[in-house]
Write an enzyme that holds these catalytic residues in place. Structure first.
Site, PDB file in Angstrom:
ATOM      1  N   HIS A 103       0.962  -1.211   0.007  1.00  0.00           N
ATOM      2  CA  HIS A 103      -0.085  -0.001   0.028  1.00  0.00           C
ATOM      3  C   HIS A 103       0.941   1.209  -0.128  1.00  0.00           C
ATOM      4  O   HIS A 103       0.171   2.276   0.309  1.00  0.00           O
ATOM      5  CB  HIS A 103      -0.952   0.063   1.188  1.00  0.00           C
ATOM      6  CG  HIS A 103      -1.907  -0.788   1.191  1.00  0.00           C
ATOM      7  ND1 HIS A 103      -3.241  -0.502   0.384  1.00  0.00           N
ATOM      8  CD2 HIS A 103      -2.444  -2.081   1.555  1.00  0.00           C
ATOM      9  CE1 HIS A 103      -4.211  -1.133   0.494  1.00  0.00           C
ATOM     10  NE2 HIS A 103      -3.680  -2.410   1.045  1.00  0.00           N
ATOM     11  N   LYS A 107      -8.385  14.290   4.046  1.00  0.00           N
ATOM     12  CA  LYS A 107      -7.441  13.121   3.940  1.00  0.00           C
ATOM     13  C   LYS A 107      -6.729  13.482   4.995  1.00  0.00           C
ATOM     14  O   LYS A 107      -6.449  14.564   5.676  1.00  0.00           O
ATOM     15  CB  LYS A 107      -7.167  12.850   2.728  1.00  0.00           C
ATOM     16  CG  LYS A 107      -6.064  13.860   2.165  1.00  0.00           C
ATOM     17  CD  LYS A 107      -5.701  13.644   0.962  1.00  0.00           C
ATOM     18  CE  LYS A 107      -6.704  13.669  -0.161  1.00  0.00           C
ATOM     19  NZ  LYS A 107      -6.786  12.260  -1.050  1.00  0.00           N
ATOM     20  N   ARG A 108      -6.061  12.410   5.434  1.00  0.00           N
ATOM     21  CA  ARG A 108      -4.802  12.278   6.676  1.00  0.00           C
ATOM     22  C   ARG A 108      -3.847  13.518   6.127  1.00  0.00           C
ATOM     23  O   ARG A 108      -3.535  13.692   4.999  1.00  0.00           O
ATOM     24  CB  ARG A 108      -4.072  10.934   6.530  1.00  0.00           C
ATOM     25  CG  ARG A 108      -3.032  10.864   7.462  1.00  0.00           C
ATOM     26  CD  ARG A 108      -2.914   9.304   7.781  1.00  0.00           C
ATOM     27  NE  ARG A 108      -2.275   8.685   6.441  1.00  0.00           N
ATOM     28  CZ  ARG A 108      -1.207   8.656   6.221  1.00  0.00           C
ATOM     29  NH1 ARG A 108      -0.250   9.117   6.773  1.00  0.00           N
ATOM     30  NH2 ARG A 108      -0.944   8.026   4.749  1.00  0.00           N
ATOM     31  N   LYS A 157       0.928  14.644   0.787  1.00  0.00           N
ATOM     32  CA  LYS A 157      -0.423  14.623   0.278  1.00  0.00           C
ATOM     33  C   LYS A 157      -0.788  16.272  -0.165  1.00  0.00           C
ATOM     34  O   LYS A 157      -1.910  16.637  -0.538  1.00  0.00           O
ATOM     35  CB  LYS A 157      -1.677  14.298   1.376  1.00  0.00           C
ATOM     36  CG  LYS A 157      -1.501  12.756   1.453  1.00  0.00           C
ATOM     37  CD  LYS A 157      -2.543  12.368   2.526  1.00  0.00           C
ATOM     38  CE  LYS A 157      -2.489  10.693   2.697  1.00  0.00           C
ATOM     39  NZ  LYS A 157      -2.900  10.044   1.377  1.00  0.00           N
ATOM     40  N   THR A 167      -8.438   6.303  -1.898  1.00  0.00           N
ATOM     41  CA  THR A 167      -9.824   6.210  -2.170  1.00  0.00           C
ATOM     42  C   THR A 167     -10.814   7.482  -2.011  1.00  0.00           C
ATOM     43  O   THR A 167     -12.022   7.228  -2.562  1.00  0.00           O
ATOM     44  CB  THR A 167     -10.366   5.035  -1.350  1.00  0.00           C
ATOM     45  OG1 THR A 167      -9.942   5.240  -0.032  1.00  0.00           O
ATOM     46  CG2 THR A 167      -9.551   3.708  -1.613  1.00  0.00           C
ATOM     47  N   LYS A 171     -14.623   8.501  -3.770  1.00  0.00           N
ATOM     48  CA  LYS A 171     -16.100   8.498  -3.143  1.00  0.00           C
ATOM     49  C   LYS A 171     -16.340  10.119  -3.589  1.00  0.00           C
ATOM     50  O   LYS A 171     -17.768  10.094  -3.934  1.00  0.00           O
ATOM     51  CB  LYS A 171     -15.603   8.809  -1.609  1.00  0.00           C
ATOM     52  CG  LYS A 171     -15.258   7.335  -1.044  1.00  0.00           C
ATOM     53  CD  LYS A 171     -14.503   7.606   0.443  1.00  0.00           C
ATOM     54  CE  LYS A 171     -14.157   6.277   0.618  1.00  0.00           C
ATOM     55  NZ  LYS A 171     -13.245   6.437   1.882  1.00  0.00           N
TER      56      LYS A 171
END
Length: 850
Positions: free
Chosen positions: A380, A571-572, A577, A679, A683
């Site tokens: 992952h 998100k985290r 990111k 993911t 969504k």
């Protein structure tokens, strides 16, 4: 109405109704459900309406739903046992399930019945759903993916068991205090858990520490015995996982650690009252909290113990199931296909070898054949620092026998490598399970690769980068092991449950089968240019935005305009990111609005959300910068109607169900080559948000499916990232060569957003100017230019609506049902097993549950 229920009296004889008699629809079904509700309030909780709280009513509702599920659960156990079904066992250190009640009601097809029954009783159905504490048994995408997979396996009628840890305290509750993240304990079990059943009769013992010794058995074979320092008991807690509109109910089995003896009377009698319960406290600490902070050695040790604990419990449980069903141990790999969800459960490879060789006297080669045919490994991450490694000294202290086994596995494996790559010593070093460079470590990803028959990435780009970079030597050795399984998310929770008005519109247009078969969403494509359908679509989006705006006001005090564009980045929080790239662009927009009277962008609400790891200082500083920028912008009357910045606290599954349906622009802006899949991007897409994103993870596949004309792509590609770094990346060159970027950085550095304090954000700014490991400054201009395209597109609302509809219509590839079918057919070789509900007569003759 709390404290009492109206419009219905308790039945004169409120005995337990039979499941056979349960009607599914109409007035009779509503009356039956109300009787079940009363039964659970009276006979399970011992409450009467006048003394009941809202939570008591929630529990009565949940137990009434669970009763329906238990009938299916027992029927499923019977069907799987009679068929001797091959079963997927999904090993994951995280299961971020989200609230169960609404999802279970949806999957059972009970919403109309339950909603009407609660209304008849004078109770608000939605209020009761909101009472449920979310089990925060995961940090983010990894655990949520596991939850989606369980949903899809049950819906697709694939026999499965999810194995994990029943953490007493899940991921922390996030509060924002003075602009900074504050972590609060997640007490998700404070009112117990309505959905789980404890199975103490299936408890197992797990060993830790100590030494090993050689001995000769009765057949004159030299064997090894582990003499542990201490032993804990693993107790299973089972939760049924319902499939959508089918009778299959699979199992999530989470393990809780207990002491072998809870109270030592001999110590107590000597007057050592605290010492008498020390073993209980020490043992139960093992599953006390999700992922302890592992910066300190004690934290690393506990994390390793957690991982070993749950895989040992699970493997012993699998062997119990074999015994129950009369299946020989040598057929374990035929009965089970075990998927390792990242490296956390990789120690399962060695533990299975120990159980087979040491505990069951199996020959090494046979045991290794069974082990490698049992396990498959999902990687992952593309971040080398995120691949788990354990210092040899720590590993040997916690698991002395397993270290010996790893040495043996490694020796045999490297013999193969030396023959396959004759004379290539560097390849031997690269592939070894032991990292010999500097302090010696056990490489868990290497162990997973060696001990598994299949290895997969989770997006096309990610898998390609595994083959060419991160795991390239394993790919050279075993190319046949590698495949891609692009992640997916369940449309049940992320459309049907989260976005009921959109669900109703879609179902009214193309029928209801799309919830089980997302490819049918393609039938919406002709509707994208239909003005009446567009009107309905826009009205639904505005309604979702209005609802979210109300909640934003309640939780943050910030008023946002539902008619502004909702630009969302949830998100985290992590540097790769790049939430800091987003907020730097927001500052640029703010600067332009203040300095250029002709600048007239579309009104925007920038919504951020996500948790930073407690020990990750820079991530927490990014949150502080976002909140600081929001504080300045939101109170500036010159831009108040054009720009708002909100940090939504405590982002989790529950809040995600509010946010995804309201989003119009999805920020997926990680550095290319760093995000395995993502993911959240899926969504958002399913709920009609357009994406602004890099060529990273599943973004590439989303862009391909929805069409590049319906996607806003920017930034360096993964090869360009590697090339720039190879040439020698100098972030200051971008700062000095871009006037707008320089103005933005200087505003932050000079204390404009920190009341003149130039030290607050210095570590963040210095990091960007001196290292910028995730190329924020290199991608800034491309990102800003792409946002100008977004602004122009949003000005044409009809065309934007068309693009939104097409995003949803073309999101079918990102259903977890598609992903699970690929695993089932290509990796697990597991057929589906439909379930017939048992009658009362069937139940009376008993059914063994695996």
């Amino acid at each position: 109405m709390m404290g009492g229920m109206t419009n219905a009296a308790p039945p004169s004889d409120p005995g337990i109704d039979t499941l056979d008699a349960a009607p599914q629809h109409g007035a009779e079904a509503v009356e039956f459900f109300k009787r079940a509700f009363y039964n659970n309030l009276f006979y399970v909780q011992g409450k009467i309406p006048s003394l009941s709280s809202k939570h008591d009513y929630y529990l009565a509702l949940a137990l009434s739903v669970r009763d329906r599920m238990l009938h299916r659960w027992i029927s499923t156990a019977d069907a799987y046992t009679r068929h001797g079904s091959r079963t997927v066992v999904y090993f994951s250190a995280e299961f971020l399930m989200g609230p169960y009640l609404g999802n279970n009601i949806l999957n059972l097809g009970l919403e109309q019945v339950a909603r009407q029954a609660m209304a008849d009783l004078g109770l608000d159905y939605d209020d009761l759903l909101a009472c449920e504490d979310e089990p925060g048994l995961g940090n983010g995408g990894l655990g949520r993916l596991a939850a989606c997979f369980l949903d899809s396996m049950a819906t697709l009628q694939i026999p499965s068991i999810g194995y994990g840890i029943r953490y007493e305290f899940g991921i922390f509750q996030q509060e924002i205090v003075d602009g900074q993240q504050v972590e609060k304990t997640d007490k998700w079990l404070r009112y117990a858990n309505a959905w789980e059943l404890i199975r103490p009769e299936w408890s197992v013992e797990v060993k830790f520490g100590g030494t090993t010794e050689r001995y000769t058995d009765e057949h004159e074979r030299v064997r090894t015995r582990w003499l542990p320092q201490h032993v804990v008991v693993g107790v299973p807690y089972d939760t049924p996982i319902m499939g959508y509109h089918c009778n299959n109910a699979n199992t999530l089995r989470l393990w809780c650690a207990e002491a072998t003896e809870s109270f030592d009377f001999s110590i107590f009698n000597r007057g050592d009252y605290y010492g008498a319960v020390n073993q209980k406290v020490a043992s139960e600490n093992l599953t006390k909290v999700l992922y302890p902070n592992d910066e300190a050695l004690a934290g690393k040790e506990l994390r390793l113990q957690q991982q070993f604990f749950f895989v040992s419990c699970s493997l012993q449980d699998m062997m119990r199931i074999l015994r129950t069903q009369g299946i020989p141990l040598k057929r374990l790999h035929e009965k089970f296909s075990a998927q390792l969800n990242d490296t956390h459960p990789a120690i399962a490879v060695v533990e299975l070898m120990r159980l087979l060789v040491d505990e069951n006297a199996m020959e090494w080669d046979e045991a290794w054949n069974i082990t490698t045919r049992t396990f498959a490994y999902t990687n992952h991450t593309l971040l080398p620092e995120a691949l788990e490694r354990w210092p040899l000294a720590l590993f040997g202290k916690v698991l002395p026998r397993h270290l010996e086994l790893i040495y043996e596995i490694n020796a045999r494996f490297l013999d193969q490598v030396r023959i396959r790559f004759f004379g290539d010593d560097s390849r031997v070093s690269n592939l070894s399970l032991i990292d010999e460079s500097g302090e010696r470590y056990v490489r868990m990803a290497h162990l997973a690769c060696v001990g598994s028959h299949a290895i997969n990435g989770v997006a096309a780009l990610h898998t390609e980068l595994l083959k060419t970079d991160l795991l390239k030597d394993f790919y050279a050795l075993w190319p046949e092991k590698f495949s891609n399984r692009t992640n997916g998310v369940t449309p049940r929770r992320w459309i049907a449950l989260s976005n009921p008005t959109q669900t109703q519109l879609i179902s009214a247009t193309i029928g209801e089968d799309w919830v089980r078969d997302l490819t049918q969403l393609r039938k919406l494509e002709p509707c994208a240019q239909d003005s009446a359908f567009q009107d309905s679509w826009e009205a639904i989006k505005l309604g979702n935005k209005t609802q979210l705006a109300r909640i934003i006001k309640e939780r943050t005090g910030v008023t946002v305009d539902p008619k502004s564009m909702f630009d969302v980045h949830v998100k985290r929080i992590h540097e790769y990111k790049r939430q800091h790239l987003n907020i730097l662009h927001v500052i640029a927009l703010y600067h332009r609005l203040r300095s250029d009277p002709h600048f007239d962008p579309q009104p925007r609400t920038f919504l951020f959300g996500g948790k930073a790891a407690p020990g990750y200082h820079l991530a927490k500083l990014i949150i502080r910068l976002i909140t600081a920028v929001g504080e300045v912008i939101n109170r500036d009357p010159a831009v108040r109607d054009r720009l708002k910045v909100v940090f939504f606290p405590n982002f989790n599954v529950t809040n995600g169900q509010l946010i995804y349906p309201a989003a119009e622009l999805s920020e997926q802006i990680s550095t290319a080559g760093k995000e395995a899949s993502g993911t959240g991007n899926m969504k958002f897409c399913m709920n009609g948000a357009l994406t602004i994103g890099t060529q990273d993870g599943a973004n590439i596949e989303i862009c391909r499916e929805v069409g590049p004309e319906n996607f806003f792509m920017f930034g360096l590609s993964a090869p360009e990232v590697y090339e720039l770094k190879a040439r020698g990346y100098n972030p200051r060159k971008y700062y000095e060569g871009n006037a707008e970027l320089r103005q933005v950085i200087d505003l932050v550095r000079d204390g404009f957003f920190s009341r003149g304090d130039t030290h607050v954000f210095k570590p963040l700014i210095d990091g960007l100017l001196d290292q910028d490991p995730y190329l924020v400054l290199a991608d800034f201009q491309s990102y800003a230019d792409c946002h100008r395209q977004v602004d122009q597109a949003y000005a044409d609302r009809r065309h934007w609506c068309e693009m939104s509809i097409l995003n949803t219509a073309r999101s079918d590839s990102f259903s977890s049902d598609r992903t699970i079918r690929e695993y089932a057919d290509g990796t697990w070789r597991v057929p589906r097993v439909p379930v017939r509900l048992l009658s009362e007569r069937d139940l009376a003759f008993g059914s063994s549950r695996p």
